[in-house]
Design an enzyme around this catalytic site. Sequence first.
Site, mmCIF file in Angstrom:
data_model
loop_
_atom_site.group_PDB
_atom_site.id
_atom_site.type_symbol
_atom_site.label_atom_id
_atom_site.label_comp_id
_atom_site.label_asym_id
_atom_site.label_seq_id
_atom_site.Cartn_x
_atom_site.Cartn_y
_atom_site.Cartn_z
ATOM 1 N N LYS A 1 -2.330 -27.351 -5.106
ATOM 2 C CA LYS A 1 -3.674 -27.448 -5.674
ATOM 3 C C LYS A 1 -4.567 -26.552 -4.830
ATOM 4 O O LYS A 1 -4.682 -26.742 -3.619
ATOM 5 C CB LYS A 1 -4.139 -28.900 -5.597
ATOM 6 C CG LYS A 1 -5.625 -29.123 -5.806
ATOM 7 C CD LYS A 1 -6.032 -28.977 -7.248
ATOM 8 C CE LYS A 1 -7.538 -29.229 -7.360
ATOM 9 N NZ LYS A 1 -7.934 -30.559 -6.859
ATOM 10 N N ILE A 2 -5.174 -25.542 -5.466
ATOM 11 C CA ILE A 2 -5.949 -24.537 -4.746
ATOM 12 C C ILE A 2 -7.298 -24.319 -5.417
ATOM 13 O O ILE A 2 -7.561 -24.839 -6.500
ATOM 14 C CB ILE A 2 -5.188 -23.192 -4.663
ATOM 15 C CG1 ILE A 2 -4.940 -22.649 -6.082
ATOM 16 C CG2 ILE A 2 -3.886 -23.358 -3.899
ATOM 17 C CD1 ILE A 2 -4.430 -21.221 -6.122
ATOM 18 N N SER A 3 -8.130 -23.511 -4.787
ATOM 19 C CA SER A 3 -9.390 -23.107 -5.400
ATOM 20 C C SER A 3 -9.107 -22.217 -6.606
ATOM 21 O O SER A 3 -8.273 -21.303 -6.536
ATOM 22 C CB SER A 3 -10.248 -22.342 -4.392
ATOM 23 O OG SER A 3 -10.627 -23.164 -3.309
ATOM 24 N N THR B 1 -13.819 -21.771 -4.379
ATOM 25 C CA THR B 1 -14.670 -21.603 -5.553
ATOM 26 C C THR B 1 -16.127 -21.854 -5.179
ATOM 27 O O THR B 1 -17.024 -21.219 -5.733
ATOM 28 C CB THR B 1 -14.233 -22.558 -6.674
ATOM 29 O OG1 THR B 1 -12.854 -22.318 -6.959
ATOM 30 C CG2 THR B 1 -15.039 -22.333 -7.938
ATOM 31 N N ALA B 2 -16.359 -22.752 -4.239
ATOM 32 C CA ALA B 2 -17.724 -23.010 -3.775
ATOM 33 C C ALA B 2 -18.364 -21.740 -3.235
ATOM 34 O O ALA B 2 -19.546 -21.482 -3.487
ATOM 35 C CB ALA B 2 -17.716 -24.095 -2.701
ATOM 36 N N HIS C 1 -16.565 -31.999 -2.249
ATOM 37 C CA HIS C 1 -15.787 -33.234 -2.131
ATOM 38 C C HIS C 1 -16.668 -34.472 -1.960
ATOM 39 O O HIS C 1 -17.727 -34.566 -2.580
ATOM 40 C CB HIS C 1 -14.768 -33.107 -0.995
ATOM 41 C CG HIS C 1 -13.817 -31.966 -1.154
ATOM 42 N ND1 HIS C 1 -13.278 -31.601 -2.368
ATOM 43 C CD2 HIS C 1 -13.314 -31.089 -0.244
ATOM 44 C CE1 HIS C 1 -12.469 -30.560 -2.197
ATOM 45 N NE2 HIS C 1 -12.480 -30.229 -0.930
#
Length: 263
Positions: free
Chosen positions: A54-56, A106-107, A149
Amino acid sequence: MQLKLGISTCPNDTFIYESLLCGLENSPFEWKVTFADVQTLNEMVLRGELDVAKISAQVYPQIAETYRCLGCGGAIGYGCGPLLLSSASDSFNPNLPTTLPGANTTAALLFKFWYAHQFKNTPKLEYALFNEVYQGLLGQSIPQGVTIHEHRFTWKRDGLHLLQDLGAYWEQETGSPIPLGIAVAKKELGDATIESVELEIRRSLQIARQRQNPVTPFIVKKAQIDDDEVIKSHIAMFVNDFSENVGEAGWRALDNLWRLSHC
């Protein structure tokens, strides 16, 4: 077959993947899991060290030749984007550095997307792990930073100041949901194995969604915040129908993001 899996310790990931890690009935896989912050997972996938992760979402164009984006297991949604916060001010100061939770997140891309529409100069950027960004804001060693988060739910309680909801800005400008995270699998595994992986992720998520109480001891142990109500809010915000099936709107949002990442 043993596969190397990488996920974060955040409640949405542990909620989705807990049953998979505990061992699904008749599973063909044995999972060797790495728990890490999302920037570390991004870097591991860029080096090809994980089979499934699970990644950006924004990092995918850099790995598209070797990894396939899965249709489940990610984090896409509405009203769930990263927040630009300040430790002491109600207004953003472009002359001060902004701390982001990793260069490949992504942020970080959503902040740059917002900044480019507000200012003509290049932003002053620093980077830290996502929990270090928040702690720095609380201790005022970081004047302004982007949080993700669980901390999306605690900033007001902790006396921080909201400068911009970066997810809301993305939705306003693009009309699409916010594509935060994706699950990926190495293409060399082959289509049949990758489809089995997707099936396992969906089975794991379906089991979790059927529980009366979404919060388990496993999720609490891994979370950064020991507060069941915050954990429940986190799961409710970041786990949704997109997590089970990216769907047309989800793929469209990802395409928008991937085009932006090339700019």
